[in-house]
Scaffold this active site. Sequence first.
Site, mmCIF file in Angstrom:
data_model
loop_
_atom_site.group_PDB
_atom_site.id
_atom_site.type_symbol
_atom_site.label_atom_id
_atom_site.label_comp_id
_atom_site.label_asym_id
_atom_site.label_seq_id
_atom_site.Cartn_x
_atom_site.Cartn_y
_atom_site.Cartn_z
ATOM 1 N N ARG A 101 -7.919 -1.467 -6.227
ATOM 2 C CA ARG A 101 -8.415 -2.729 -5.680
ATOM 3 C C ARG A 101 -9.640 -3.223 -6.429
ATOM 4 N NH1 ARG A 101 -5.445 -3.213 -0.888
ATOM 5 N NH2 ARG A 101 -4.212 -1.300 -0.745
ATOM 6 N N ASP A 148 0.826 -1.210 0.000
ATOM 7 C CA ASP A 148 0.000 0.000 0.000
ATOM 8 C C ASP A 148 0.865 1.267 0.000
ATOM 9 O OD1 ASP A 148 -2.150 1.719 0.297
ATOM 10 O OD2 ASP A 148 -3.050 0.595 1.928
ATOM 11 N N ASP A 149 0.704 2.088 -1.033
ATOM 12 C CA ASP A 149 1.385 3.395 -1.109
ATOM 13 C C ASP A 149 2.902 3.272 -1.212
ATOM 14 O OD1 ASP A 149 -1.133 4.444 -0.819
ATOM 15 O OD2 ASP A 149 -0.662 5.733 0.868
ATOM 16 N N CYS A 165 -5.963 3.812 -3.711
ATOM 17 C CA CYS A 165 -6.335 2.531 -3.093
ATOM 18 C C CYS A 165 -7.555 1.864 -3.712
ATOM 19 C CB CYS A 165 -6.592 2.741 -1.607
ATOM 20 S SG CYS A 165 -5.198 3.386 -0.676
ATOM 21 N N LYS A 208 -5.963 -5.789 3.892
ATOM 22 C CA LYS A 208 -6.838 -4.660 3.564
ATOM 23 C C LYS A 208 -7.784 -4.988 2.410
ATOM 24 C CE LYS A 208 -6.419 0.127 1.876
ATOM 25 N NZ LYS A 208 -5.497 1.269 1.729
ATOM 26 N N HIS A 233 1.717 2.362 3.972
ATOM 27 C CA HIS A 233 0.732 3.449 4.110
ATOM 28 C C HIS A 233 0.846 4.067 5.509
ATOM 29 C CE1 HIS A 233 -3.181 5.455 4.309
ATOM 30 N NE2 HIS A 233 -3.450 5.101 3.065
ATOM 31 N N LYS A 253 1.046 9.460 -5.746
ATOM 32 C CA LYS A 253 -0.294 8.909 -5.624
ATOM 33 C C LYS A 253 -1.342 9.959 -5.997
ATOM 34 C CE LYS A 253 -3.338 7.223 -1.866
ATOM 35 N NZ LYS A 253 -3.375 6.861 -0.429
ATOM 36 N N HIS A 303 -11.049 -2.579 1.700
ATOM 37 C CA HIS A 303 -11.335 -1.193 1.299
ATOM 38 C C HIS A 303 -12.316 -1.077 0.136
ATOM 39 C CE1 HIS A 303 -9.552 3.130 0.791
ATOM 40 N NE2 HIS A 303 -10.636 3.114 1.551
ATOM 41 N N ASP A 331 -0.434 -0.720 -4.818
ATOM 42 C CA ASP A 331 -1.713 -0.202 -5.308
ATOM 43 C C ASP A 331 -1.619 1.171 -5.962
ATOM 44 O OD1 ASP A 331 -1.231 1.216 -2.979
ATOM 45 O OD2 ASP A 331 -3.248 0.965 -2.161
ATOM 46 N N ASN A 332 -0.559 1.907 -5.678
ATOM 47 C CA ASN A 332 -0.359 3.225 -6.294
ATOM 48 C C ASN A 332 1.037 3.713 -5.964
ATOM 49 O OD1 ASN A 332 -2.724 3.798 -3.867
ATOM 50 N ND2 ASN A 332 -0.684 4.667 -3.536
#
Length: 528
Positions: free
Chosen positions: A87, A45-46, A83, A126, A225, A372, A128, A330-331
Amino acid sequence: MVSTLLRHSACILFCLLALVSIRGTSYAEPEKKAPRPNIILIMCDDMGWSDIGCYGGEVQTPHLDQMAREGLRFTQFYNNAVCWTTRASLVTGLYPRYPRPHLNLNMVTLGEVLQQAGYQTALSGKWHLGRTDSTHPVYRGFEDFYGLLDGCCNFFDPYYRDPKYKRGITGDGYRFFAKNTTRITEFPDDFYTTDAFTDHAIQQIKTYSKTDQPFFLHLCYTAPHYPLHAKPKDIAKYKGRYSAGWEALRNERHQRQLKMGLVDPRWKLPARDKESADWEQDKYPRDWQERRMEVYAAMIDCMDQNIGRLMATLKETGMDENTIVMFLSDNGPDASEPGGANPKQIPGPKEYYTTCGPSWAFPQNTPFRRFKTWMHEGGISTPFIVRWPGKIQADTLTKQPAHIIDVMPTCIDLAGTNYPETFQSRKIIPVEGKSILPILKGETRTPHESLFWELRNNQAIRQGKWKLVADRTINRWELYDLEQDRTETNNLAAQYPERVAKMKAAWQSWSEKTGLANQKHQRGKQIP
């Protein structure tokens, strides 16, 4: 009479011997069909494109680096820059649809398709994408779920809330953490999300190893993240490592990337981002700034340690040879600072809440521009590593472009099943991704004619080597030749007005198809 019987018997015996001989050569029994592979899809994540060792980073990631040595790395793999849209696309094989939610009943998920194909399915980490009866993972194809239904949480105690913050230390109050549909609000003293997600994933692998069914495991880490939370022993590894600052770090990573063949020496390294400060003139305490990056690195380091535990479990259970493992982010890295930069917020401990901010996000994305939520390469590019023993040539790179919408059709190919036209009597939107299985086999895949992006009125379209991108703060389209200039430093829009017009029209057509063009708040508007 006897001689006649003997002649007939001899003839029959000769024919039987001949038949046996023929069956033994030309008509051998077919081999048993190879078992379908287990599939593990890991998402962090991130995390920036250059943060891990095998993409030029200094963070200690020996297990991901080993995955790369034993598998394939993509240099042009794309996500959706944030995010929830990433996803949604990852589990559906579709571009995001509007209005939200991005996971609707006219979509089918990876879990649902693979479960119907006979796979055991689990999600750890996660989600989300919602927690209603139509969006909760256990109702969308995942037989077992353990993790976070929201976007982020305190790493040491997901239910922790500091009364000093009106909205809670993790954003909108208390986070929703669960085991299947049962909410969890109490956590042991030694709890850390990265470890806990891996513990659950490992337990699932051990359980699945005792059955004859293949499995699909989606492991979604929240690291790195924000909030910046890490264990002291992991932070200690990076003490003093970032004393030279973010500009020096970016140059250092870029030199490694050039040596590794990840980037083209023709691509210029862009100037420091406008949101990033000058290291020598930065107004914040130097030790605090260094600490932010030290903790961020420690979070990635811990994730890599846990991936090492996961890979060891595959070997221990005898599942390694027939399991394909994929890893991505994810980004791009996050440049935001919720509540503003505050040196009183100490990176690391559970009681504090802080982020890396734009200055450190700048080198995390080396060599690309932006972060992001933006559609320049820094916002939408992710490392993508695929390991499949005996099937993928080890230690290889591919420069073929691919997108997260391609993961669904790839898994369908791996499972030997089909994407459904209907699911549970509902008509399903046709899949928009294209399988990357040919690339995994070392072949050349016919690429997408176009790839599309939009988020908060940042917009982009890629066709072949050409990318048209719009920054909402500038409010105009820019055109780049990604073969010559993937770092997006030479805007060619004025030289190719016809190409710009054609690509703008294609993007607008796509925005209408996805429902984006009908959204309020300027989403989908035509940028000049």
